[in-house]
Scaffold this motif. Structure first.
Motif, mmCIF file in Angstrom:
data_model
loop_
_atom_site.group_PDB
_atom_site.id
_atom_site.type_symbol
_atom_site.label_atom_id
_atom_site.label_comp_id
_atom_site.label_asym_id
_atom_site.label_seq_id
_atom_site.Cartn_x
_atom_site.Cartn_y
_atom_site.Cartn_z
ATOM 1 N N ALA A 69 22.478 70.268 26.264
ATOM 2 C CA ALA A 69 23.325 69.477 25.364
ATOM 3 C C ALA A 69 23.094 69.893 23.916
ATOM 4 O O ALA A 69 21.953 70.044 23.472
ATOM 5 N N GLY A 70 24.211 70.084 23.195
ATOM 6 C CA GLY A 70 24.128 70.388 21.773
ATOM 7 C C GLY A 70 23.656 71.786 21.431
ATOM 8 O O GLY A 70 23.400 72.070 20.257
ATOM 9 N N GLN A 71 23.572 72.674 22.423
ATOM 10 C CA GLN A 71 23.101 74.046 22.158
ATOM 11 C C GLN A 71 24.039 74.751 21.184
ATOM 12 O O GLN A 71 25.237 74.865 21.442
ATOM 13 N N PRO A 72 23.516 75.229 20.044
ATOM 14 C CA PRO A 72 24.395 75.908 19.073
ATOM 15 C C PRO A 72 24.764 77.302 19.549
ATOM 16 O O PRO A 72 24.411 77.733 20.653
ATOM 17 N N ASP A 73 25.465 78.036 18.680
ATOM 18 C CA ASP A 73 25.960 79.367 19.024
ATOM 19 C C ASP A 73 24.856 80.245 19.608
ATOM 20 O O ASP A 73 23.807 80.435 19.004
ATOM 21 N N THR A 74 25.113 80.763 20.802
ATOM 22 C CA THR A 74 24.149 81.552 21.560
ATOM 23 C C THR A 74 24.869 82.760 22.134
ATOM 24 O O THR A 74 26.037 82.675 22.505
ATOM 25 N N TYR A 75 24.162 83.896 22.223
ATOM 26 C CA TYR A 75 24.784 85.126 22.696
ATOM 27 C C TYR A 75 24.003 85.700 23.869
ATOM 28 O O TYR A 75 22.781 85.822 23.823
ATOM 29 N N SER B 46 19.642 102.246 27.589
ATOM 30 C CA SER B 46 18.923 100.995 27.793
ATOM 31 C C SER B 46 19.563 99.923 26.902
ATOM 32 O O SER B 46 20.236 100.243 25.920
ATOM 33 N N PRO B 47 19.414 98.642 27.252
ATOM 34 C CA PRO B 47 18.651 98.116 28.372
ATOM 35 C C PRO B 47 19.332 98.385 29.710
ATOM 36 O O PRO B 47 20.475 98.842 29.762
ATOM 37 N N ALA B 48 18.621 98.063 30.780
ATOM 38 C CA ALA B 48 19.150 98.250 32.121
ATOM 39 C C ALA B 48 20.309 97.306 32.369
ATOM 40 O O ALA B 48 20.486 96.296 31.675
ATOM 41 N N ASP B 49 21.125 97.643 33.355
ATOM 42 C CA ASP B 49 22.198 96.739 33.755
ATOM 43 C C ASP B 49 21.627 95.362 34.051
ATOM 44 O O ASP B 49 20.569 95.214 34.659
ATOM 45 N N GLY B 50 22.329 94.356 33.620
ATOM 46 C CA GLY B 50 21.872 92.982 33.753
ATOM 47 C C GLY B 50 22.325 92.202 32.539
ATOM 48 O O GLY B 50 23.135 92.680 31.728
ATOM 49 N N THR B 51 21.823 91.006 32.388
ATOM 50 C CA THR B 51 22.213 90.137 31.280
ATOM 51 C C THR B 51 21.002 89.840 30.421
ATOM 52 O O THR B 51 19.933 89.493 30.923
ATOM 53 N N HIS B 52 21.187 89.991 29.101
ATOM 54 C CA HIS B 52 20.082 89.895 28.163
ATOM 55 C C HIS B 52 20.506 89.038 26.976
ATOM 56 O O HIS B 52 21.652 89.099 26.543
ATOM 57 N N LEU B 53 19.567 88.284 26.411
ATOM 58 C CA LEU B 53 19.838 87.634 25.139
ATOM 59 C C LEU B 53 20.151 88.690 24.095
ATOM 60 O O LEU B 53 19.545 89.761 24.066
ATOM 61 N N CYS B 54 21.123 88.398 23.227
ATOM 62 C CA CYS B 54 21.510 89.371 22.211
ATOM 63 C C CYS B 54 22.010 88.627 20.985
ATOM 64 O O CYS B 54 21.720 87.437 20.810
ATOM 65 N N ASN B 55 22.772 89.291 20.126
ATOM 66 C CA ASN B 55 23.342 88.637 18.950
ATOM 67 C C ASN B 55 24.772 89.108 18.755
ATOM 68 O O ASN B 55 25.280 89.930 19.514
ATOM 69 N N VAL B 56 25.423 88.579 17.725
ATOM 70 C CA VAL B 56 26.844 88.863 17.512
ATOM 71 C C VAL B 56 27.108 90.348 17.301
ATOM 72 O O VAL B 56 28.175 90.851 17.629
ATOM 73 N N GLY B 57 26.124 91.087 16.782
ATOM 74 C CA GLY B 57 26.320 92.490 16.485
ATOM 75 C C GLY B 57 25.976 93.428 17.621
ATOM 76 O O GLY B 57 26.048 94.647 17.457
ATOM 77 N N LEU C 50 28.966 87.754 25.207
ATOM 78 C CA LEU C 50 29.403 86.375 25.419
ATOM 79 C C LEU C 50 28.911 85.504 24.271
ATOM 80 O O LEU C 50 27.696 85.357 24.063
ATOM 81 N N HIS C 51 29.831 84.939 23.525
ATOM 82 C CA HIS C 51 29.506 83.942 22.492
ATOM 83 C C HIS C 51 29.673 82.568 23.133
ATOM 84 O O HIS C 51 30.794 82.169 23.478
ATOM 85 N N LEU C 52 28.576 81.858 23.282
ATOM 86 C CA LEU C 52 28.554 80.583 23.996
ATOM 87 C C LEU C 52 28.082 79.472 23.067
ATOM 88 O O LEU C 52 27.295 79.703 22.138
ATOM 89 N N TYR C 53 28.544 78.255 23.318
ATOM 90 C CA TYR C 53 28.054 77.099 22.587
ATOM 91 C C TYR C 53 28.367 75.837 23.383
ATOM 92 O O TYR C 53 29.292 75.813 24.203
ATOM 93 N N ASN C 54 27.580 74.797 23.148
ATOM 94 C CA ASN C 54 27.777 73.517 23.841
ATOM 95 C C ASN C 54 27.843 72.403 22.813
ATOM 96 O O ASN C 54 26.828 72.013 22.237
ATOM 97 N N ALA C 55 29.060 71.925 22.572
ATOM 98 C CA ALA C 55 29.264 70.855 21.589
ATOM 99 C C ALA C 55 29.236 69.475 22.238
ATOM 100 O O ALA C 55 29.529 68.475 21.578
ATOM 101 N N THR C 56 28.878 69.411 23.530
ATOM 102 C CA THR C 56 28.894 68.133 24.241
ATOM 103 C C THR C 56 27.495 67.504 24.282
ATOM 104 O O THR C 56 26.507 68.116 23.867
#
Length: 304
Positions: free
Chosen positions: A51-57, A93-104, A141-147
């Motif tokens: 809940a309330g998680q701000p902008d996350t990539y 690199s990095p290897a195929d998969g999903t990683h925390l990152c940033n807008v850039g 992926l730019h994600l956010y939770n405003a709920t």
């Protein structure tokens, strides 16, 4: 926040056996059973936001398993997805998969993007994309939770495949407009920024689809080409953050390397002044140009 899963999926080959394709963990070359009829999941990531998680990539990395020709895109954009950016990536690199990152965190050349409310994108006849076996992709992926509740979703990109003979013109997309110079004061205002088309191409290009990208206070986007003493309006459209659309241009508009593009963005900002930024409460101002032939251009053009 849970670590996302990634899968690069292609069409089901005749004679494939086993239970591959029945879940998100299906191997490359299988069909995701959740994909709508006629669509193939290119790459996707599962996520959970408190809940309330701000902008996350998160960035989904994948390697193309075989040559693929694309004639249409459909975004997976559940609640919590602000936008997605799909680019070609040349790194090992990095290897195929999903990683925390940033807008850039993106590759150089953009091939697709989606925002809130983006519908299917179908290329004109003869136009599309060619992904080559072994190429790497990043889906940012730019994600956010405003709920007030924890939310989970799966964000990604579906495609419709074509044959090689169907795609005579390979396309790409560029976002043109001001970046770090953008400032949006309180109240109504129009801001602008430019792009020299020579930064994109050294030959004529054919623009076949247009859109704009702003955030919540954007109300209108206008894109104007200056060619000598002539001004050519490419688009002048109302903007709705909740329904971000591409507009097809038929016949395509030819842009020359000597042209200059200026993007004008109108805002109705009821709060404090805003600056350029990736957050939902920051602002942006871009003309989105889909054109062919692809130039391998950097996907942002700014700085006039």
């Amino acid at each position: 926040m849970s670590l996302s899963k990634v899968v690069l999926l292609s069409t089901l080959l005749a004679g494939c056996g086993g239970d591959g394709g029945s879940s998100i963990d299906a191997a490359p070359g299988s069909i995701d059973s959740a994909a709508p009829d006629g669509w193939t999941s290119l790459l996707e990531g599962d996520w959970t936001l408190p809940a309330g998680q701000p902008d996350t990539y998160y960035c989904v990395y994948a390697t193309v398993p075989r040559d693929m020709y694309i004639k249409a895109f459909r975004p997976m954009i559940p609640v919590g997805t602000h936008h997605t950016v799909l680019t070609l990536f040349s790194g090992a690199s990095p290897a195929d998969g999903t990683h925390l990152c940033n807008v850039g965190t993106n590759g150089q050349s953009m091939i697709y993007g989606s925002g809130v409310g983006t519908p299917d994108f179908v290329f004109p006849q003869g136009v599309g994309l060619h992904l080559k076996a072994g190429q790497r992709l990043i889906l940012n992926l730019h994600l956010y939770n405003a709920t007030d509740d924890t939310i989970s979703g799966r964000s990604g990109t579906y495609i419709q495949e074509a044959t090689a003979s169907e795609i005579q013109n390979v396309a790409e997309i560029v976002l043109a407009g001001p970046t770090f110079t953008l400032q949006v004061p309180t109240g109504m205002s129009t801001q602008s920024g430019g792009c020299n088309i020579s930064a994109i191409t050294s030959q004529p290009i054919q623009v076949f689809s247009l859109s704009g990208h702003m955030h919540k206070t954007g109300t209108r986007v206008k894109s104007v080409i200056t060619r000598g003493t002539q001004e050519i309006v490419l688009q002048d459209e109302p903007y709705n953050f909740e329904k971000q659309l591409f507009h097809m241009v038929d016949p395509p508009i030819t842009l020359q390397p000597t042209d200059k593009l200026t993007t004008y963005c109108t805002y109705n900002n009821p709060g404090a002044p805003k600056r350029f930024g990736d957050g939902s409460d920051d602002e942006m101002c871009f003309s989105d140009l889909f054109y062919y032939p692809a130039q391998g251009a950097n996907f942002t053009c700014s700085g006039l």
